[in-house]
Design a protein around this motif. Structure first.
Motif, PDB file in Angstrom:
ATOM      1  N   HIS A 118      -1.440  -9.317   4.691  1.00 30.07           N
ATOM      2  CA  HIS A 118      -1.523  -7.825   4.023  1.00 30.07           C
ATOM      3  C   HIS A 118      -1.396  -6.967   5.208  1.00 30.07           C
ATOM      4  O   HIS A 118      -0.726  -5.894   5.298  1.00 30.07           O
ATOM      5  CB  HIS A 118      -2.717  -7.559   3.068  1.00 30.07           C
ATOM      6  N   GLN A 119      -2.108  -7.258   6.381  1.00 30.12           N
ATOM      7  CA  GLN A 119      -2.063  -6.505   7.362  1.00 30.12           C
ATOM      8  C   GLN A 119      -0.747  -6.324   8.120  1.00 30.12           C
ATOM      9  O   GLN A 119      -0.563  -5.211   8.592  1.00 30.12           O
ATOM     10  CB  GLN A 119      -3.253  -6.653   8.432  1.00 30.12           C
ATOM     11  N   GLU A 129       2.016  -6.714   6.625  1.00 27.80           N
ATOM     12  CA  GLU A 129       2.927  -5.953   5.846  1.00 27.80           C
ATOM     13  C   GLU A 129       2.573  -4.698   6.079  1.00 27.80           C
ATOM     14  O   GLU A 129       3.543  -3.743   6.241  1.00 27.80           O
ATOM     15  CB  GLU A 129       2.737  -6.338   4.605  1.00 27.80           C
ATOM     16  N   ILE A 130       1.298  -4.213   6.413  1.00 30.70           N
ATOM     17  CA  ILE A 130       1.269  -2.430   6.436  1.00 30.70           C
ATOM     18  C   ILE A 130       1.821  -2.366   7.918  1.00 30.70           C
ATOM     19  O   ILE A 130       2.246  -1.226   7.826  1.00 30.70           O
ATOM     20  CB  ILE A 130      -0.496  -2.109   6.594  1.00 30.70           C
ATOM     21  N   LYS A 176       5.489  -1.671   7.745  1.00 27.89           N
ATOM     22  CA  LYS A 176       5.649  -0.299   7.069  1.00 27.89           C
ATOM     23  C   LYS A 176       5.186   0.866   8.005  1.00 27.89           C
ATOM     24  O   LYS A 176       6.254   1.831   8.025  1.00 27.89           O
ATOM     25  CB  LYS A 176       4.914  -0.156   5.810  1.00 27.89           C
ATOM     26  N   LEU A 234      -3.852   0.948  12.747  1.00 26.71           N
ATOM     27  CA  LEU A 234      -4.309   0.192  11.529  1.00 26.71           C
ATOM     28  C   LEU A 234      -5.620  -0.210  11.873  1.00 26.71           C
ATOM     29  O   LEU A 234      -6.646  -0.238  11.065  1.00 26.71           O
ATOM     30  CB  LEU A 234      -3.425  -0.956  11.259  1.00 26.71           C
ATOM     31  N   VAL A 246       2.447   5.775   3.028  1.00 26.08           N
ATOM     32  CA  VAL A 246       2.211   4.329   3.599  1.00 26.08           C
ATOM     33  C   VAL A 246       0.811   4.061   3.484  1.00 26.08           C
ATOM     34  O   VAL A 246       0.135   3.162   2.727  1.00 26.08           O
ATOM     35  CB  VAL A 246       2.697   4.036   4.910  1.00 26.08           C
ATOM     36  N   LEU A 247      -0.063   5.000   3.913  1.00 29.83           N
ATOM     37  CA  LEU A 247      -1.711   4.919   3.865  1.00 29.83           C
ATOM     38  C   LEU A 247      -2.192   4.917   2.459  1.00 29.83           C
ATOM     39  O   LEU A 247      -2.783   4.111   2.026  1.00 29.83           O
ATOM     40  CB  LEU A 247      -2.218   6.183   4.675  1.00 29.83           C
ATOM     41  N   CYS A 254      -0.965   1.947   0.211  1.00 29.72           N
ATOM     42  CA  CYS A 254      -1.722   0.668   1.070  1.00 29.72           C
ATOM     43  C   CYS A 254      -3.194   0.535   0.596  1.00 29.72           C
ATOM     44  O   CYS A 254      -4.014  -0.211   1.159  1.00 29.72           O
ATOM     45  CB  CYS A 254      -1.566   0.296   2.408  1.00 29.72           C
TER      46      CYS A 254
END
Length: 132
Positions: free
Chosen positions: A54-55, A57-58, A61, A77, A113-114, A117
């Motif tokens: 998941h991290q 993927e972020i 982005k 992040l 994005v933020l 997510c």
């Protein structure tokens, strides 16, 4: 965790400059040199391995917002974990000043994005109030 060993009553941490006569430290059992440069590179490799899917993927982005620099996206992040919405906005403002994010990308693209997510739960108008 690093343990420090004090030898001969002196421990140095950080940059040190000696002035005076030259001396040889190579075969001296009382001298230890620790390079933070190599240590931080090893920590960076280790922290990359510890990121979950998941991290990752972020970060992918976020990368375009940080001029394509993955390391900057990752650092951002990691730095916003457990931060308040206001703290996140303040960090973004500083990154715009530092040239790590463009002013244009700091608004809707980054908020989206933020928000998508789950990292910033406030409205876009709230974001725009604090991100200058």
């Amino acid at each position: 965790m690093e343990t420090k060993k004090e030898m001969m009553g002196v421990t140095f941490q950080g940059s040190v400059t000696f002035q005076g006569p030259m001396f040889d430290i190579h075969d001296n059992q009382h001298v230890t040199i620790v390079s933070r440069e190599h240590e931080s590179a090893a920590c960076a490799d280790e922290s990359s391995a510890m990121l979950d899917e998941h991290q990752r993927e972020i970060i992918e982005k976020l990368r375009p917002i940080f001029y394509g620099i993955e390391e900057e996206a990752k650092n951002f992040l990691l730095s916003i974990q457990n931060a308040t919405p206001r703290q996140i906005a303040d960090m973004v403002n500083q990154m715009v000043k530092d040239g790590k994010i463009s002013e244009l990308s700091s608004h809707r693209p980054l908020w989206k994005v933020l928000h998508d997510c789950g990292l910033y739960d406030r409205s876009e108008s709230n974001w725009n109030t604090y991100v200058k």
